[in-house]
Write a protein that holds these residues in place. Structure first.
Motif: not given
Ligand SMILES: Nc1ncnc2c1ncn2[C@@H]1O[C@H](COP(=O)(O)OP(=O)(O)O)[C@@H](O)[C@H]1O
Ligand SMILES: Nc1ncnc2c1ncn2[C@@H]1O[C@H](COP(=O)(O)OP(=O)(O)O)[C@@H](O)[C@H]1O
Lengths: 158, 117, 158, 117
Positions: D96-117
């Motif tokens: 399932l790691y192939k279908i999910f995006d997994i980030c180390a930090t919330e910051q990294e997730a925000a940058e990846k999706e261009n979100l304001q957290l």
């Protein structure tokens, strides 16, 4: 209460019963402690109360294992393959845990735990004391073929 | 969950014993053996660090009481260091906190007994 | 193997057997997981292997509970008071865990878990996949009166 | 061991959900309810912090897969943040790691999706 009546009342009150059976030997007591931790955690007990129950049940099992060691030494014909059965009955506000063993009674422990180094003290007294303090009610039922310790703890909500 | 015992020798008459895990009927046999060895070496002071001990039952308490008696008979002492809140509770409800010296840190235990750790 | 033969071979091989019985309901599965954690921790398994066994046993119990929910919906006369019995047999290098339920079989789950929000997927397939990956051997024995899942994991030492 | 769910609302189409405890057949009902609520609010991005989750079984995985599908259908995403080594293993062995995006930090997730957290 007869077995039949017990079954009937279980069905009527919808009691949740969890039963664990394991060899009456020191290395299995930790398994019983983990299972009872899971059981008490599912009820309205505080963290401290859960730990109290874990220790009380541990003490009851420890007592059974120690009596088993004594019985084996005193009566070597004993096959040494005893078991402990723990029956936990949960209601909304009360946990009853019965720790039953099949260790033949009538073998006083005096002398068996005598320790040349002198660092063993009366542990069974300590264990009994702990159980009395840790839960609301302790009953011990002794028959020639085994002992049943019944511990009751009331849950007052968390 | 087992018990890990790490003994260091700060001086001829002192041992620092750090325990980690659970002290119960199964693991206390191991601890008893270690304490018997240490006592046979003529040690008078044992500093017992319980900070990583999560469970202590009557077999463990019995061992500690017996060790304390033996050491005090030789004008020594057993000092308990940094027990968790849970273990402190066990010492309290049994009244045993009255007979044991319990210190927050190894440093405090060393100062109390005038030991080099 | 008959019951009598089973007892005999247990005594001969000195197998350690731990048995846990609990209501076939979602809130008790965590108790089983804790007990199995204690059992596997007593053997020569690595941390990862212990966690694998915990998850595999959890999946087997989850499967039983889900089948029980389906059976209750399809056959409301079913009293809904099923139990799960877990028999763990330890040898020096192998753990066998049997997860037995008394959920009547023959009630396919199709449709029961249909979810208006559309966020439910085929969990049973995932659970079966996990069990296959996590342990060395999975056997499923289905009778009209219940299912027995047998999981075997070899211990190679830690 | 239960499951604690803490949801924050960084923006109208985004939710940060922090989970703590165990995700199993018992607790996932609660999580499913929360996710259903969030989806009904028209959310497109969910950042799911699993750093304090100790156990995740097929009921939890099923819920995550279903949520991912729903969000991707609306050009959104479900980003997993900081799973423990153990949970990473579950994603790995199931593929399932192939279908999910997994980030180390919330910051990294925000940058990846261009979100304001
Ligand atoms: N539950 C307890 N609470 C307080 N003190 C205790 C407890 N159990 C034992 N002790 C103390 O530990 C010491 C050693 O115990 P034990 O070996 O049973 O005593 P004795 O050597 O007098 O037989 C006793 O002197 C007693 O004061
Ligand atoms: N064990 C698995 N490993 C990898 N991917 C999986 C696994 N289980 C499900 N999936 C993926 O999750 C998605 C949703 O699963 P499911 O609802 O069963 O599919 P479908 O909508 O095609 O019936 C599928 O498209 C599949 O690719």
């Amino acid at each position: 209460m007869t077995d039949k009546m017990e079954k009937l009342s279980d069905a009527l009150l919808d009691l949740a019963v969890v039963t664990l059976t394991f060899p009456c030997s020191a290395e299995y007591v930790s398994i019983a402690r983990l299972a009872i931790l899971g059981i008490a955690s599912r009820m309205a007990f505080s963290y401290d109360e859960v730990e109290d129950i874990r220790l009380a049940v541990g003490e009851a099992c420890t007592h059974a294992v120690e009596r088993s060691v004594v019985a084996d030494m005193r009566a070597p014909t004993n096959d040494g393959h005893g078991t402990i059965t723990i029956v936990s009955t949960m209601t909304i506000n009360e946990l009853t845990v019965e720790i039953k063993d099949d260790v033949p009674t009538g073998f006083p422990p005096e002398g068996v735990f005598q320790d040349p180094v002198g660092i063993d003290i009366d542990r069974q007294g300590l264990g009994a004391l702990l159980m009395e303090i840790l839960v609301d009610k302790v009953d011990v039922d002794t028959t020639p073929n085994g002992t049943c310790v019944r511990l009751v703890k009331h849950a007052h909500g968390v | 969950m087992n018990l890990t015992i790490t003994t260091t020798v700060p001086s001829a008459n002192t041992r620092l014993i750090r325990l980690s895990g659970e002290i119960d009927i199964y693991t206390s046999a191991q601890l008893k053996q270690e304490i018997a060895k240490v006592l046979s070496e003529g040690v008078r002071f044992i500093v017992l660090n319980l900070s990583s001990v999560e469970y202590l039952d009557s077999t463990g308490l019995g061992l500690l009481i017996g060790t304390l008696k033996r050491l005090r008979e030789h004008n020594g002492n057993l000092v308990i260091v940094s027990p968790s809140v849970r273990i402190v509770r066990v010492f309290e409800i049994t009244g045993l906190y009255k007979i044991f010296d319990i210190c927050a840190t190894e440093q405090e235990a060393a100062e109390k007994e005038n030991l080099q750790l």
